[in-house]
Scaffold this motif. Structure first.
Motif, PDB file in Angstrom:
ATOM      1  N   PHE A 201      32.279  57.635  41.542  1.00 23.80           N
ATOM      2  CA  PHE A 201      32.481  58.688  42.540  1.00 23.80           C
ATOM      3  C   PHE A 201      31.991  58.201  43.897  1.00 23.80           C
ATOM      4  O   PHE A 201      31.244  57.237  44.002  1.00 23.80           O
ATOM      5  CB  PHE A 201      31.756  59.988  42.154  1.00 23.80           C
ATOM      6  CG  PHE A 201      30.256  59.892  42.163  1.00 23.80           C
ATOM      7  CD1 PHE A 201      29.530  60.052  43.334  1.00 23.80           C
ATOM      8  CD2 PHE A 201      29.569  59.653  40.984  1.00 23.80           C
ATOM      9  CE1 PHE A 201      28.159  59.968  43.353  1.00 23.80           C
ATOM     10  CE2 PHE A 201      28.176  59.566  40.991  1.00 23.80           C
ATOM     11  CZ  PHE A 201      27.476  59.722  42.179  1.00 23.80           C
ATOM     12  N   TYR A 202      32.415  58.920  44.915  1.00 25.76           N
ATOM     13  CA  TYR A 202      32.062  58.611  46.303  1.00 25.76           C
ATOM     14  C   TYR A 202      31.682  59.904  46.995  1.00 25.76           C
ATOM     15  O   TYR A 202      32.373  60.925  46.876  1.00 25.76           O
ATOM     16  CB  TYR A 202      33.252  57.948  47.000  1.00 25.76           C
ATOM     17  CG  TYR A 202      33.154  57.909  48.511  1.00 25.76           C
ATOM     18  CD1 TYR A 202      32.250  57.072  49.151  1.00 25.76           C
ATOM     19  CD2 TYR A 202      33.957  58.726  49.301  1.00 25.76           C
ATOM     20  CE1 TYR A 202      32.155  57.034  50.535  1.00 25.76           C
ATOM     21  CE2 TYR A 202      33.876  58.701  50.682  1.00 25.76           C
ATOM     22  CZ  TYR A 202      32.970  57.851  51.293  1.00 25.76           C
ATOM     23  OH  TYR A 202      32.871  57.822  52.653  1.00 25.76           O
ATOM     24  N   ALA A 210      28.707  55.351  43.455  1.00 19.51           N
ATOM     25  CA  ALA A 210      28.013  54.931  42.237  1.00 19.51           C
ATOM     26  C   ALA A 210      29.015  54.504  41.187  1.00 19.51           C
ATOM     27  O   ALA A 210      30.133  55.026  41.113  1.00 19.51           O
ATOM     28  CB  ALA A 210      27.148  56.072  41.704  1.00 19.51           C
ATOM     29  N   GLY A 211      28.592  53.514  40.406  1.00 24.38           N
ATOM     30  CA  GLY A 211      29.367  53.081  39.251  1.00 24.38           C
ATOM     31  C   GLY A 211      28.544  53.381  38.010  1.00 24.38           C
ATOM     32  O   GLY A 211      27.625  52.643  37.686  1.00 24.38           O
ATOM     33  N   LEU A 212      28.849  54.471  37.338  1.00 25.91           N
ATOM     34  CA  LEU A 212      28.048  54.922  36.201  1.00 25.91           C
ATOM     35  C   LEU A 212      28.601  54.360  34.892  1.00 25.91           C
ATOM     36  O   LEU A 212      29.805  54.399  34.646  1.00 25.91           O
ATOM     37  CB  LEU A 212      28.031  56.451  36.138  1.00 25.91           C
ATOM     38  CG  LEU A 212      27.578  57.172  37.415  1.00 25.91           C
ATOM     39  CD1 LEU A 212      27.606  58.676  37.222  1.00 25.91           C
ATOM     40  CD2 LEU A 212      26.180  56.722  37.814  1.00 25.91           C
ATOM     41  N   GLY A 213      27.706  53.836  34.076  1.00 28.79           N
ATOM     42  CA  GLY A 213      28.115  53.367  32.763  1.00 28.79           C
ATOM     43  C   GLY A 213      28.743  51.997  32.738  1.00 28.79           C
ATOM     44  O   GLY A 213      29.285  51.576  31.715  1.00 28.79           O
TER      45      GLY A 213
END
Length: 221
Positions: A201-202, A210-213
């Motif tokens: 998301f931004y 963020a780059g989650l996971g």
């Protein structure tokens, strides 16, 4: 009759003491300020026996509307007064774009030890895999090149290393060994790690993304 009164008095005192202990324990556990959504409701799902009542006028603050709430046990026994700040939920945009990242270590991370003509100077001085070398010979090191320069220019003289191991700083004495005309320490180090992730998301308000996971994998670290 007197015995009944004494029993009743003792039970009342015991219940009062237990309530006092419970109130003090809950008051110490709960924070003094809460963030609530736009409707201003303050609920405790895991502690349904605690209720919140309005205790003062609302005040405008930089982060939203601030209001005093009185927390009570079972809606009758006051616990403490807290501040409830009304905030708007952030709005983010879904991503999906790839991005590259590079993680810089605070020092030179030891990822391996090797022998130099039959012995390992780094191992002999007590260095271990996972240690972070912060300085060598009084010079701060953060890259492989900086550490190599100190070792090669040591002339084989004992060199002081300041390392970080499990959160504690230690001092070791390294004696580099001459091999093929070059002084070596027998250390494999990494000063950074890189990888590719996917933007989850931004946030257009803060430019944060963020780059989650998505793990950053590195064969050494």
């Amino acid at each position: 009759m007197r015995k009944t009164i004494r029993i009743f008095t003792a039970l009342t005192a015991a219940v009062s003491l237990l309530l006092l202990i419970l109130v003090n324990s809950v008051a110490g556990y709960l924070p003094d300020c809460f963030l609530v959504d736009s409707n201003g409701s303050l609920r405790f799902c895991s502690m349904s026996f605690i209720t919140a009542e309005e205790g003062g006028e609302s005040k405008a603050a930089s982060a939203g509307i601030s209001q005093t709430r009185i927390l009570k046990l079972w809606g009758s026994i006051p616990i403490k007064s807290v501040t409830a700040k009304s905030v708007s939920a952030p709005v983010v945009l879904a991503g999906g774009n790839p991005f590259g990242i590079k993680l810089e270590a605070e020092g030179a991370v030891v990822v391996g030890l090797f022998d130099v003509d039959g012995c390992c100077p780094a191992k002999e001085c007590g260095l271990k895999v996972g240690d972070v070398i912060l300085s060598a010979g009084g010079v701060a090191v953060a890259t492989n090149e900086q550490l190599s320069n100190v070792v090669m220019n040591s002339g084989g003289r004992p060199t002081e290393l300041i390392i970080s191991r499990e959160g504690e700083q230690k001092t070791l004495i390294l004696t580099p060994k001459l091999s093929c005309g070059v002084y070596k320490a027998g250390i494999n180090i990494r000063d950074s790690s890189a990888g590719i992730g996917t933007m989850t998301f931004y946030d257009p308000a803060t430019s944060m993304f963020a780059g989650l996971g998505h793990a950053v994998c590195d064969s050494d670290t």
